[in-house]
Design a protein around this motif. Structure first.
Motif, PDB file in Angstrom:
ATOM      1  N   MET A   1      42.615 -35.585 -99.233  1.00  0.00           N
ATOM      2  CA  MET A   1      41.761 -35.888 -99.199  1.00  0.00           C
ATOM      3  C   MET A   1      41.722 -36.346 -97.495  1.00  0.00           C
ATOM      4  N   ILE A   2      42.064 -37.521 -96.931  1.00  0.00           N
ATOM      5  CA  ILE A   2      42.468 -37.307 -96.025  1.00  0.00           C
ATOM      6  C   ILE A   2      42.556 -36.497 -95.063  1.00  0.00           C
ATOM      7  N   PRO A  27      30.194 -34.646 -91.307  1.00  0.00           N
ATOM      8  CA  PRO A  27      29.719 -34.582 -92.940  1.00  0.00           C
ATOM      9  C   PRO A  27      31.217 -34.810 -93.596  1.00  0.00           C
ATOM     10  N   SER A  28      32.626 -35.741 -92.353  1.00  0.00           N
ATOM     11  CA  SER A  28      33.601 -36.493 -93.166  1.00  0.00           C
ATOM     12  C   SER A  28      32.982 -37.392 -94.358  1.00  0.00           C
ATOM     13  N   VAL A  46      43.275 -45.636 -97.741  1.00  0.00           N
ATOM     14  CA  VAL A  46      42.845 -44.387 -98.268  1.00  0.00           C
ATOM     15  C   VAL A  46      41.798 -44.460 -96.773  1.00  0.00           C
ATOM     16  N   ALA A  47      41.135 -45.078 -97.285  1.00  0.00           N
ATOM     17  CA  ALA A  47      39.532 -44.632 -95.740  1.00  0.00           C
ATOM     18  C   ALA A  47      39.875 -44.804 -94.680  1.00  0.00           C
ATOM     19  N   ALA A  48      40.380 -45.968 -95.174  1.00  0.00           N
ATOM     20  CA  ALA A  48      40.561 -46.690 -93.198  1.00  0.00           C
ATOM     21  C   ALA A  48      42.035 -45.471 -92.648  1.00  0.00           C
ATOM     22  N   LEU A  49      42.730 -45.261 -93.752  1.00  0.00           N
ATOM     23  CA  LEU A  49      43.622 -44.165 -93.166  1.00  0.00           C
ATOM     24  C   LEU A  49      43.711 -42.880 -92.420  1.00  0.00           C
ATOM     25  N   ALA A  50      42.225 -42.360 -92.977  1.00  0.00           N
ATOM     26  CA  ALA A  50      41.710 -41.145 -93.149  1.00  0.00           C
ATOM     27  C   ALA A  50      40.490 -40.984 -91.603  1.00  0.00           C
ATOM     28  N   GLY A  72      33.119 -49.936 -89.892  1.00  0.00           N
ATOM     29  CA  GLY A  72      31.861 -49.505 -90.474  1.00  0.00           C
ATOM     30  C   GLY A  72      31.659 -48.266 -91.127  1.00  0.00           C
ATOM     31  N   ASN A  73      32.938 -47.443 -91.222  1.00  0.00           N
ATOM     32  CA  ASN A  73      33.253 -46.579 -92.658  1.00  0.00           C
ATOM     33  C   ASN A  73      33.333 -46.656 -93.694  1.00  0.00           C
ATOM     34  N   VAL A  74      34.511 -47.422 -93.168  1.00  0.00           N
ATOM     35  CA  VAL A  74      35.140 -47.754 -94.664  1.00  0.00           C
ATOM     36  C   VAL A  74      33.811 -48.883 -95.204  1.00  0.00           C
TER      37      VAL A  74
END
Length: 727
Positions: A1-2, A27-28, A46-50, A72-74
């Motif tokens: 997913m990353i 789109p990410s 995982v989201a932060a790493l992506a 912000g994204n996470v």
């Protein structure tokens, strides 16, 4: 997913406008949102790493902005996913309007949160000015919303691919087949290729870029499975965004933030339209299929119901004419004991479990249905009669070997089966089911836990069952309207008793309106017992007899002993004793003037219960006789436990006392046993003077039969002279 997140981030960088570092689409976000929805807030590392990987590899940002972007994204993904899980937890696994609305609401909340935090970070990091923050936030939110609409459904489909399907199978939803899918793919590729070939600066081509793919996406939403629609929608949405960024087919890349935000919103609407339509169509198809299954399947077991089973059998017989098949009718033995001994919920669990046991023994192309409460029917295919019998026995053995827990007890049950082998096209379903049902009934009457087979077209057994059922209906109607007559037959002593009282047995005759001759008990008693009407008939006879003497108290004074027959069913009916006790309390006849008769075989069926019943009747003051005595001659050990007053010697021995040494020996033994046990003996079917004399020589106490008196209507019996023979 990353990797997917980074790849889509690379695509998004193509749409980064000149006035701002904010991309037209992102789109990410759809990947991040789907991960949070599927795995929960614990997925945030995982989201932060992506997000970090995307900035390091494809979307470089100032170091001061990096923490803001990750946070912000996470945080926006967590806010949106938590909202959906609170409002509609099953949205992650469903594809319908309610799930789509909740995902869109969560995506909107995600976009707003991400835009607020991200644009604030951009100002802090010096990437944007305060006066343009509103436009940047609008563009950021539109880009995130596009990602959630275009990418999230497809990602959830991929993540749920390995899970057990929670919706009906797609082939049952009547979506387009492989041919239609292939045609759709060809047309979509042709449309996109044509647009690419005609690409230029003419603005008229922009309409084709939108309308042709949108029309094909609507086709997919209506006719193709959801996975095709969501995947194609994601691809087409990204291609359309690419066309915008590269200026294909008349599109002009936006240069102002307002234009970019409006265009991003337009792309969101284009991506949302086929998804909404696909969700509505899929929900309608799923609902229709569930309603169809509800109408054609049994809710408890999930098997076919009777009407659906009949339809399936008819269709198979029509399309596979000449194929060797067999219909098996199964009925659980003594299932009532489970319901009464435990509970109806335990009984339901057992029925559902038995359905699973039976289904596991059937081949994929064979059918199973629940016909009634604890009754099943199975269609076996490609079997000759012997194979069908072996298979049917296997089904019964599977039920018998199954063990289930019932209130901390391990219990089991058995099943009786009726089998009808047939060749498809030879017989109608109704006739087959009637024969199988009749054969199953015969198996239960022979002790259960066995299979009885009848040959197709053998109407004799069905006619016998049908005649018995019709007789039961006539009997029920006769009980309802009292089409019965009481007859009496004298029981005469061999030694003259003191007094002029009468000892007799009440015999029943059923005379329907318009009938020439009445029906004798031998003609309807078996039907009454077979169809559970024995207790009702016993109640009727007792009530009718006692009511007659209530109306004729002067005749009641002449009664020495009135014998009334009871069926085995009354032994098991606790309410019968309550009825009898209440009726005797208001009867003209005293309890000691009444003697109840029960056949020996009925008493031996449940000796303990019979002992309790006889004791209870004697406690009421009545007397008791064991009828048809001698049929259980193989063992007299039970006699000590049955406190009866009379042994009525079975008439089959009495009739042959002059011609059969064995019958003579049996009657003599019974008379001797009666004297030893101080019981009175009554000989039935004393039809000649020679028999009467033999009985007298053997020391029998009473005799009953044509040599003594013929049965006659109770009115005449007490109104006229009665011929009696006294030794």
């Amino acid at each position: 997913m990353i990797a997917a997140y980074v790849a889509l981030a690379k695509v998004a960088m193509l749409f980064s406008g000149s006035e701002s570092g904010v991309s037209l689409i992102w789109p990410s976000t759809g990947i991040l949102y789907a991960g949070m929805l599927k795995f929960g807030w614990r997925w945030w590392p995982v989201a932060a790493l992506a997000v970090l990987a995307s900035h390091l590899l494809v979307a470089p940002v100032p170091l001061a902005f990096l923490p803001w972007s990750i946070f912000g994204n996470v945080m926006s993904g967590m806010v949106g996913s938590i909202f959906v899980r609170r409002v509609y937890p099953s949205a992650v696994d469903r594809f319908d309007i309610a799930a789509g609305a909740s995902l869109l609401s969560g995506g909107t909340l995600l976009a707003a949160t991400g835009a607020l935090l991200g644009c604030t970070g951009m100002v802090v990091a010096g990437m944007s000015r305060v006066d343009s923050m509103a436009f940047d936030a609008l563009r950021w939110a539109a880009g995130d919303l596009f990602g959630t609409i275009a990418i999230t459904p497809t990602t959830l489909m991929i993540l749920n691919a390995r899970q057990e399907e929670r919706t009906p199978r797609l082939q049952n939803l009547r979506y387009g087949g492989k041919v239609e899918r292939s045609l759709w793919v060809v047309l979509m590729v042709a449309a996109l290729a044509g647009i690419a070939m005609l690409s230029g600066n003419q603005e008229s081509y922009a309409l084709a870029t939108v309308s042709l793919p949108l029309a094909l996406m609507i086709w997919a939403a209506v006719r193709l499975p959801p996975r095709v629609t969501t995947f194609a929608n994601a691809v087409i949405s990204l291609l359309m965004a690419t066309a915008v960024s590269l200026g294909f087919a008349g599109f002009k890349p936006p240069t102002r933030a307002v234009d970019a935000a409006i265009l991003a919103a337009f792309l969101c609407v284009i991506a949302l339209t086929p998804l909404t339509l696909a969700m509505g169509i899929h929900q309608a198809r799923t609902t229709a299929l569930r309603l169809l299954r509800r109408a054609t399947s049994d809710l408890l077991t999930g098997t076919l119901n009777r009407s659906a089973f009949e339809h399936e059998v008819r269709q198979l017989a029509k399309t596979h004419e000449g194929e060797q098949m067999a219909l098996v009718y199964l009925d659980l033995d003594r299932f009532r004991l489970i319901n009464d001994g435990f509970s109806h919920s335990v009984g339901d669990e057992l029925i559902a479990a038995v359905a699973g046991v039976l289904q596991a023994r059937l081949k994929p192309d064979e059918k199973l249905a629940r016909i009634g409460g604890d009754e099943f029917a199975a269609l076996l295919r490609h079997v000759n009669p012997d194979e069908a019998l072996a298979r049917a026995r296997e089904l019964c053995e599977a039920v018998a070997s199954y063990r289930f827990m019932a209130e901390s007890h391990v219990a089991s049950t058995t099943a009786s089966g009726g089998l009808v082998p047939f060749a498809s096209g030879e017989m109608e379903f109704g006739a087959l089911l009637a024969q199988a049902d009749t054969a199953c009934f015969a198996a239960k009457e022979r002790g259960g836990n066995r299979v009885e087979r009848v040959e197709p077209g053998d109407t004799g057994v069905v006619r016998e069952r049908t005649d018995s059922m019709r007789l039961a209906l006539r009997l029920s109607n006769a009980l309802e309207h009292d089409y019965f007559q009481l007859h009496c037959q004298t029981i005469a002593p061999f030694r003259q008793d003191a007094g002029a009282t009468r000892h007799f047995e009440v015999l029943l005759r059923m005379r329907e309106p318009g009938s020439v001759e009445p029906l004798l008990p031998a003609q309807f008693i078996s039907a009454a017992e077979r169809f559970g009407m024995g207790v009702r008939l016993d109640r009727h006879v007792v009530e009718k007899t006692l009511r007659w003497f209530d109306r004729h108290p002067d005749r009641a004074a002449q009664v020495g002993l009135c014998s009334i027959n009871l069926s085995a069913a009354s032994i098991d009916d606790e309410r019968f004793l309550e009825f009898l006790s209440a009726r005797l309390r208001r009867s003209t006849l005293a309890p000691h003037q009444i003697c109840f008769e029960l056949t020996e075989t009925s008493a031996l069926g449940d000796l303990g219960r019979a002992q309790q019943f006889i004791a209870a009747v004697r406690n009421l003051g009545c007397r008791f006789a064991l009828d048809d005595f001698g049929t259980g001659f193989c063992s007299f050990g039970y006699l000590r436990s049955l406190d009866v007053d009379f042994f009525k010697i079975d008439g089959s021995f009495v009739r042959e006392i002059d011609t059969s040494p064995l019958s003579y020996a049996i009657v003599r033994s019974i008379a001797d046993i009666g004297r030893v046990m101080r019981k009175r003996t009554i000989a039935e079917c004393c039809e000649t003077e020679g028999i009467r004399q033999r009985l007298a020589d053997l020391g029998v106490d009473y005799c009953q039969g044509y040599a003594i008196s013929w049965p006659m209507d109770i009115e005449h019996y007490f109104g006229g002279a009665v011929r009696a023979a006294v030794a």
